[in-house]
Design an enzyme around this catalytic site. Structure first.
Site, mmCIF file in Angstrom:
data_model
loop_
_atom_site.group_PDB
_atom_site.id
_atom_site.type_symbol
_atom_site.label_atom_id
_atom_site.label_comp_id
_atom_site.label_asym_id
_atom_site.label_seq_id
_atom_site.Cartn_x
_atom_site.Cartn_y
_atom_site.Cartn_z
ATOM 1 N N LYS A 133 0.761 -1.101 0.083
ATOM 2 C CA LYS A 133 0.102 -0.061 0.008
ATOM 3 C C LYS A 133 0.811 1.298 0.051
ATOM 4 O O LYS A 133 1.960 1.166 0.307
ATOM 5 C CB LYS A 133 -1.039 0.004 1.488
ATOM 6 C CG LYS A 133 -2.091 -0.958 1.263
ATOM 7 C CD LYS A 133 -2.958 -0.770 2.208
ATOM 8 C CE LYS A 133 -4.188 -1.754 2.257
ATOM 9 N NZ LYS A 133 -5.108 -1.503 3.276
ATOM 10 N N HIS A 136 1.780 6.766 2.711
ATOM 11 C CA HIS A 136 1.034 7.981 2.577
ATOM 12 C C HIS A 136 1.475 9.245 3.477
ATOM 13 O O HIS A 136 2.507 8.911 4.312
ATOM 14 C CB HIS A 136 -0.642 7.789 2.916
ATOM 15 C CG HIS A 136 -0.731 7.494 4.024
ATOM 16 N ND1 HIS A 136 -0.823 8.104 5.277
ATOM 17 C CD2 HIS A 136 -1.430 6.262 4.325
ATOM 18 C CE1 HIS A 136 -1.196 7.197 6.328
ATOM 19 N NE2 HIS A 136 -1.558 5.977 5.717
ATOM 20 N N HIS A 139 1.874 8.480 7.166
ATOM 21 C CA HIS A 139 3.356 7.574 7.264
ATOM 22 C C HIS A 139 4.547 8.375 7.357
ATOM 23 O O HIS A 139 5.447 8.203 8.037
ATOM 24 C CB HIS A 139 3.546 6.553 6.308
ATOM 25 C CG HIS A 139 2.626 5.279 6.535
ATOM 26 N ND1 HIS A 139 1.692 4.767 5.451
ATOM 27 C CD2 HIS A 139 2.106 4.731 7.678
ATOM 28 C CE1 HIS A 139 0.888 3.806 5.879
ATOM 29 N NE2 HIS A 139 1.047 3.674 7.276
#
Length: 587
Positions: A133, A136, A139
Site C-alpha cells: 500500500k 502516505h 506515514h
C-alpha cells in the site's frame, strides 16, 4: 554552563524555601534574548509560607539582605511576581564554551541518573507502512517525528528500541498474493518491490470489485497461511523481506534505522494468551451474538470489541498481543506510539485494557505521540504518494534551486572540487541536493506544533531563506567555511575576556540554553520547540558573524571568536542530528 548557573542559584535559594534543589533547577526559566536578566522564577511556585508565596516585598527584603553576589551570580531581584537573576557575563560565557568543548557532539545530552543499575528501556512504534500500500502522508509524519522521539530519548540516556510495525498479515495480504499469481512480474518485482506490489494490489482490488470470488480466494489463501502452508508462507516471507530491503534503503536517506522490523504476523502466537488474560482479569463481556467486549464506560472509552463473534481477532487484540510480546522480549519501562490524532480514542482503549491486565501492579508508561494531517501533498508523478517519490521530488527541486538565483558559480565549484567524502561531479550535486531536500521536508513538518495540520508547499520549504531546513544547513555550512579559511586554532585556553561585544554574550547565552531545550523537547516529545530554537541560534550566529570577524584579525581576538563560532556550530549540528538531519559542511 547553563546547568551550573541553575545549580548555583538553586543552592542559594534552598535557605529560603522548602523546595528541593532539583525542583528549583526545573523552575528556573530562560527568558527571551535581550532582557537584562538571564533566569527568572515565579515566586508563587516556591512553596514557602502563604504570605511569602503571595508577596514579592518579603522576597525583595530577604534577597537584598541574604542573597550575596559571587563570581558567577551578579544580582538577584524581584520584579512583580518573579525573582530575576543576572549572571556574571564573562564567567557564564567561559563555562558555556568550555562545556561545549568538553562534551562536543554530546553537548546537550544527559546521562541516565536514576536509581536503577540499568538504563530504562523505551520501545517506540513508528512509521509502520503496509506492504503493497502507499506510504502516505501520515506515514511520513510518523516516520520523521518518530525518529526525533527516538533520538531525544537516546539523548536523555534511555536504551531505545525503534520498531517498524509493518502491515504484513490478514486478508489484505491474501488479496496481494492472489493478485501476484495473476499480474506479478518477477523482473519488475526485483527492480522496485514496493511500487510493483502496489500496482498488483490496485489491479486485483479492481477485479475484486467486479468478481466476489476474488475475496473468497484471498480469504482461502490467508487461511492457508494461518494453518502453516509452507508454500504460501515462503511467498509471504519473500515479499516481506524484499519490501523491508527496499524500505531500508529509502529510510537511509532520512538517517533512520530500526532495531526491529515487526508486524501483525508476529502477534498470532500471543492472541490466545491475551484472551486468557482478559478472562482471568474478568474483563470480558459477551454480546448476544457471541462477540467479546471490554466495558470501559467508567473511563468514558466505550465498549471496544476484542474478539469477533466468529472467534477472529481485531487490530485491538493484535496490539494488545504486540505489547505483551514486547514486554516479554524487551522488558520495557515505557512504550511510545507515534500515530495520527485520529487514532487517539483507539489507543486510549488499548492502553487502558493493557493497564487493567497488569495484575502485578507494574504498569509501564504508555504514550501516544499524536500529530495533525498534511494537506495538499502530491508529487510530480501524481497524488498517490510514496516516500521515495517525496524524497526524489525534494531532491529534484533542490537541484534546480542550486542552479538558479546566481548560484551557478557555487554549483560549478561543487561540481569541479567535489566533497570531502570523495564524491565529485554530478554525484556530489545529487548528494547535496538529496541532503538539502530531506532537510527541507523534515523542517517543514517540524516547524509548528505536531498536533497542528499544515499545508504542504514544495516552493516554501525549499527556499534558502525563512524558516526552512535549507537555511539551517546554509548557516552550518557557512560556519564550516569560516573554520576552513580563518586559519585560527580552536583553543579552550584562549582569552575569552576579549569577547566584549553584546552579540558575543547573546550568542553564548543562546548556546547555553541548548541542554534545557533538549530536556523540554524530551518532556513534550514535540520537535517544534527544538526547531524554533535552531532558528533562534542561527539568527544569533548570523548577527554575531556580521560583527565579529575572524579571518585577518589579530590572533588574540580571533581565537576567542573562533571558539565561540565553533561552539555555536557544534550546538547547531547536535540539534540538527536530533531532528534527523545530517549537517552539510559544504553546499
Amino acid at each position: 554552563m547553563a546547568q551550573s548557573a541553575r545549580t548555583a542559584i538553586a543552592r542559594k535559594l534552598l535557605q529560603f524555601t522548602s523546595c528541593t534543589e532539583s525542583q528549583l533547577v526545573g523552575l528556573l526559566g530562560t527568558p527571551k534574548t535581550g532582557t537584562p536578566y538571564q533566569f527568572r522564577l515565579p515566586i508563587h511556585k516556591l512553596g514557602s509560607t502563604a504570605a511569602e508565596a503571595r508577596t514579592s516585598t518579603l522576597w525583595h527584603d530577604r534577597l537584598s539582605k541574604e542573597f550575596a553576589s559571587d563570581t558567577f551570580i551578579a544580582k538577584a531581584a524581584t520584579q512583580g511576581p518573579f525573582l530575576e537573576f543576572t549572571v556574571q557575563p564573562l564567567t557564564y560565557l567561559q563555562r558555556t564554551l568550555h562545556q561545549v568543548y568538553a562534551q562536543k557532539e554530546r553537548y546537550g545530552w544527559s546521562e541516565y541518573s536514576g536509581t536503577g543499575v540499568e538504563k530504562p528501556t523505551v520501545v517506540i512504534d513508528y512509521s509502520s507502512p503496509n506492504i503493497a500500500k502507499p506510504f502516505h502522508a501520515g506515514h511520513l509524519r510518523s516516520t520523521i517525528i518518530g525518529n526525533f522521539v527516538k533520538r531525544v530519548h537516546e539523548a536523555m540516556g534511555y536504551r531505545v528500541i525503534g520498531i517498524n510495525y509493518l502491515g504484513d498479515w490478514g486478508k489484505q495480504y491474501g488479496l496481494l498474493a492472489v493478485g501476484f499469481e495473476k499480474y506479478g512480474d518477477e523482473t519488475a518485482l526485483a527492480k522496485d518491490p514496493i511500487h510493483h506490489l502496489y500496482e498488483v494490489y490496485v489491479k486485483i482490488n479492481a477485479d475484486a470489485a467486479k468478481d466476489p470470488n476474488i475475496d473468497q480466494q484471498a480469504n482461502d489463501y490467508f487461511r492457508r497461511m494461518e494453518h502453516g502452508d509452507e508454500k504460501a508462507l515462503e511467498q509471504w516471507r519473500r515479499f516481506r523481506e524484499m519490501s523491508i530491503r527496499s524500505y531500508t534503503s529509502i529510510y537511509k536517506r532520512l538517517n533512520i534505522e530500526f532495531e526491529q522490523y515487526s508486524g501483525e504476523s508476529e502477534t498470532e502466537p500471543y492472541i490466545a494468551k491475551v484472551h486468557q488474560q482478559l478472562k482471568q482479569c474478568d474483563l470480558i463481556t459477551e454480546t448476544d451474538d457471541g462477540a467479546w467486549v471490554v466495558d470501559l464506560e467508567q473511563y468514558k472509552l466505550g465498549k471496544p470489541i476484542v474478539r469477533r463473534a466468529d472467534g477472529t481477532s481485531l487490530y485491538l487484540t493484535r496490539d494488545l498481543a504486540s505489547l505483551t510480546l514486547r514486554k516479554e522480549k524487551y522488558g520495557f519501562d515505557k512504550a511510545v506510539y507515534v500515530v495520527g490524532t485520529e487514532q487517539s480514542l483507539y489507543l486510549q482503549q488499548v492502553f487502558k485494557i493493557y493497564q487493567l491486565l497488569q495484575r502485578d501492579g507494574h504498569v509501564p508508561e504508555l504514550h501516544h505521540v499524536n500529530f495533525g494531517r498534511i494537506n495538499g501533498m502530491s508529487t510530480r508523478k501524481g497524488t498517490v504518494v510514496f516516500l521515495q517519490d517525496i524524497l526524489d521530488t525534494a531532491q529534484e527541486k533542490m537541484e534546480e534551486n542550486m542552479q538558479e538565483g546566481g548560484n551557478q558559480m557555487k554549483y560549478d565549484q561543487l561540481y569541479d572540487q567535489g566533497l570531502d567524502n570523495g564524491l565529485v561531479g554530478q554525484d556530489a550535486i545529487h548528494y547535496i541536493a538529496d541532503k538539502l531536500g530531506t532537510s527541507a521536508v523534515i523542517v517543514q513538518d517540524m516547524v509548528a506544533k505536531r498536533i497542528k495540520n499544515y499545508q504542504f508547499s514544495w516552493d516554501r520549504m525549499t527556499k534558502a531563506q525563512g524558516y526552512t531546513g535549507v537555511y539551517l544547513q546554509f548557516t552550518y555550512a557557512r560556519m564550516c567555511g569560516i573554520e576552513r579559511y580563518a586559519n585560527t586554532p580552536i583553543r579552550p585556553d584562549c582569552d575569552l575576556s576579549l569577547l566584549k561585544e553584546k552579540e558575543a554574550f547573546e550568542l553564548g547565552l543562546i548556546i547555553s540554553q541548548f541542554p534545557d531545550i533538549v530536556r523540554g523537547s524530551y518532556r513534550t516529545m514535540d520537535p517544534c520547540t527544538l526547531v524554533q530554537y535552531l532558528f533562534k541560534l542561527s539568527h544569533a550566529i548570523s548577527q554575531a558573524n556580521h560583527l565579529l570577524r575572524v579571518k585577518d584579525t589579530d590572533k588574540h581576538i580571533a581565537e576567542p571568536r573562533m571558539l565561540l563560532f565553533w561552539a555555536a556550530k557544534t550546538t547547531l549540528a547536535n540539534g540538527l542530528r536530533l531532528i534527523g538531519i545530517e549537517p552539510l559542511e559544504r553546499m
